[in-house]
Design a protein around this motif. Structure first.
Motif, mmCIF file in Angstrom:
data_model
loop_
_atom_site.group_PDB
_atom_site.id
_atom_site.type_symbol
_atom_site.label_atom_id
_atom_site.label_comp_id
_atom_site.label_asym_id
_atom_site.label_seq_id
_atom_site.Cartn_x
_atom_site.Cartn_y
_atom_site.Cartn_z
ATOM 1 N N SER A 221 104.260 130.707 87.414
ATOM 2 C CA SER A 221 103.373 131.862 87.265
ATOM 3 C C SER A 221 102.485 131.777 86.028
ATOM 4 C CB SER A 221 104.201 133.151 87.195
ATOM 5 O OG SER A 221 105.111 133.102 86.109
ATOM 6 N N GLY A 222 102.696 130.733 85.208
ATOM 7 C CA GLY A 222 101.910 130.590 83.991
ATOM 8 C C GLY A 222 102.255 131.635 82.946
ATOM 9 N N THR A 223 103.504 132.087 82.959
ATOM 10 C CA THR A 223 103.957 133.093 81.993
ATOM 11 C C THR A 223 105.104 132.517 81.169
ATOM 12 O OG1 THR A 223 105.501 134.051 83.602
ATOM 13 C CG2 THR A 223 103.290 134.987 83.528
ATOM 14 N N SER A 224 105.792 133.385 80.414
ATOM 15 C CA SER A 224 106.919 132.938 79.600
ATOM 16 C C SER A 224 108.242 133.413 80.204
ATOM 17 C CB SER A 224 106.797 133.498 78.178
ATOM 18 O OG SER A 224 106.922 134.907 78.197
ATOM 19 N N VAL A 225 109.319 132.792 79.776
ATOM 20 C CA VAL A 225 110.654 133.177 80.242
ATOM 21 C C VAL A 225 110.952 134.621 79.844
ATOM 22 C CG1 VAL A 225 113.137 132.741 79.980
ATOM 23 C CG2 VAL A 225 111.548 130.827 80.256
#
Length: 518
Positions: A407-411
């Protein structure tokens, strides 16, 4: 939004009264002076402002009795009198009936946004099950028919017009008759813009009215035209005797008090307001709801009406919620529905607690961006993961890493989505337990038992940083054991300023497990 500054100034004026230790005549006079100045600077007619001032003062004096909370009394009186300023209780709005023809004729100044408003009104009624058609009666403005045709095609609304016929009376009559034969229930007729000094055009408007015999004539009024709104609306009232007003361009930064003056000058109710260029930027007007949003109180009734009109896809969410479940798929469905409901700032203004003002601080673009990132996260999950309650991610943390990359996000953002879904799931379960007597096997009581609660609280108390993060995340959460509802205003402020500290991955996992979420 137009009048946003007016609402803030009135709020501040009333707020100064509530903060005062003693509410005497001087305090009330200062409040009235601030309110009147704010209204005058927003182009509300000076006579109306003077009348409002006297009405508020007299009402406060009349209702001020021993034992009455004077501060609350003042708040109520100011609110009620502002509602009366924009509400025409004596005049009833036309209500179109199904299975019969209802002709609506639109009039107004050139540039007020009539053609766009015709489309918005058509979509409004179409969503409520009416068979709607639009007729272009503007043969004067170049490109008028092309604009209506383009808008109607995009909104999937049938339309009628002519490139060759120059007589607007004939075009409108033919169009109405065509739709009448096909048993259309609502026929909206767009006419050319005209000015009160243009006598020929005014006579033309009268002839169109005689030809099509509209059930309702609506004046489209630009919120930004200021003091001239009153004189223009009076001229149209004398010629077309319109029965309702639609105020447009309520999203601009210009003054909008002139439009409020036109309501009182013609004793004509406002039917709708337009708050932007898009089709969904259109809502039914309610004097109480309008003032509530203006003062940051919210308009729940308007919000419910808006939600019901959208015919949103709920999937199995309602069924699951009644059964005490709320999956990631349900969460994804609700977020997608929110995005379909129009600008977030519009929804925020309908919520109580000054959410509309806070949206202004966070910004429409930033709020929408964060919501989309949450949707991207769930779009990157498998069907198995979406159908679950999120435990798969606790048992197999590598799934979080995969979703974050996809998703191109962070954990951390993935964890926050999971945590929010779990909170909703707990609400669903609590709702079910309340309805069924609560506390059965596997219910809330088994997960949130005293031992689990005690261990969780001990761990947070032994780790001040974790407690701070938890409290920051919920904006202070209030109440013993964090039982209170989150302070959403504080949370949004912290989010917008970047002050909110997110829990670390280890702390997040620990919280979810300790509170029975894992």
């Amino acid at each position: 939004m137009v009048l946003a500054d007016l609402g803030r100034r009135i709020n501040n004026a009333v707020g100064n009264v509530t903060k005062s230790n003693v509410v005497d005549a001087d305090v009330i006079s200062n409040m009235l002076k601030e309110i009147c100045n704010a209204l005058l600077e927003s182009d509300v007619n000076i006579k109306l402002v003077a009348q409002l001032r006297e009405k508020i003062r007299k009402q406060i004096d009349a209702e001020d009795k021993p034992g009455i909370n004077k501060k609350k009394l003042i708040q109520k009186v100011v609110f009620d009198e502002l509602v009366k300023l924009v509400d025409c209780n004596e005049a009833e709005l036309f209500k179109p009936k199904k299975k019969q023809t209802n002709v609506i004729m639109m009039v107004g100044l050139q540039g007020a946004g009539k053609t766009t408003t015709c489309t918005k009104l058509a979509v409004y009624y179409q969503r409520r099950g009416f068979k709607v058609g639009m007729v272009c009666g503007d043969t004067f403005r170049a490109g008028a028919f092309d604009q209506l045709k383009q808008n109607a095609t995009k909104a999937k609304i049938p339309y009628y017009g002519s490139y060759t016929e120059t007589d607007p009376v004939k075009v409108t009559f033919d169009g109405v008759e065509e739709f009448r034969k096909e048993k259309f229930e609502i026929i909206i007729v767009d006419t050319s813009g005209r000015h009160r000094q243009e006598e020929d055009l005014f006579e033309e408007m009268v002839q169109i009215g005689k030809a099509i015999k509209p059930n309702q004539t609506i004046m489209v009024l630009d919120a930004s035209i200021g003091q001239s709104a009153e004189s223009q609306s009076k001229a149209f009232k004398e010629s077309s005797d319109f029965g309702a007003i639609i105020i447009t361009k309520m999203d601009s930064n210009s003054k909008g008090g002139g439009a409020l003056s036109a309501i009182a000058a013609t004793n004509t109710p406002v039917a709708f307001i337009a708050t932007g260029e898009h089709i969904q930027n259109f809502e039914k007007f309610s004097g109480r709801g309008f003032i509530s949003k203006l003062l940051g109180i919210g308009d729940i009734e308007g919000l419910m009406e808006h939600v019901q009109s959208m015919n949103l896809d709920q999937g199995d969410t309602i069924k699951n919620f009644k059964e005490g479940k709320f999956t990631l798929q349900d969460f994804q469905t609700q977020l997608n529905n929110i995005m379909k409901m129009g600008p977030l700032s519009k929804l925020a203004q309908m919520l109580p607690g000054g959410m509309g003002q806070l949206m202004g601080q966070v910004g429409e673009e930033e709020a929408s961006k964060r919501l989309k990132r949450m949707i991207y996260i769930m779009d990157s999950m498998t069907k198995q993961e979406l159908a679950s309650d999120g435990r798969l991610f606790i048992d197999q943390p590598s799934r979080m890493v995969r979703v974050a990359r996809g998703s191109g996000t962070s954990v951390t953002e993935v964890e926050l989505v999971l945590l929010q879904q779990k909170m909703m799931a707990r609400m669903a379960l609590q709702s079910k337990n309340m309805m069924s007597g609560a506390g059965g096997p596997g219910g809330m009581a088994s997960k949130m038992n005293p031992a689990n609660m005690r261990r969780a609280m001990q761990q947070m108390q032994s780790n001040p940083g974790m407690m701070d993060n938890m409290m920051n995340m919920f904006g202070g959460a209030g109440g013993a054991g964090g039982a209170g509802m989150p302070d959403m205003q504080e949370m949004m402020k912290q989010m917008s300023s970047g002050q909110m500290k997110m829990p670390s991955q280890q702390e997040m996992m620990s919280m979810m497990k300790q509170f029975g979420m894992g």
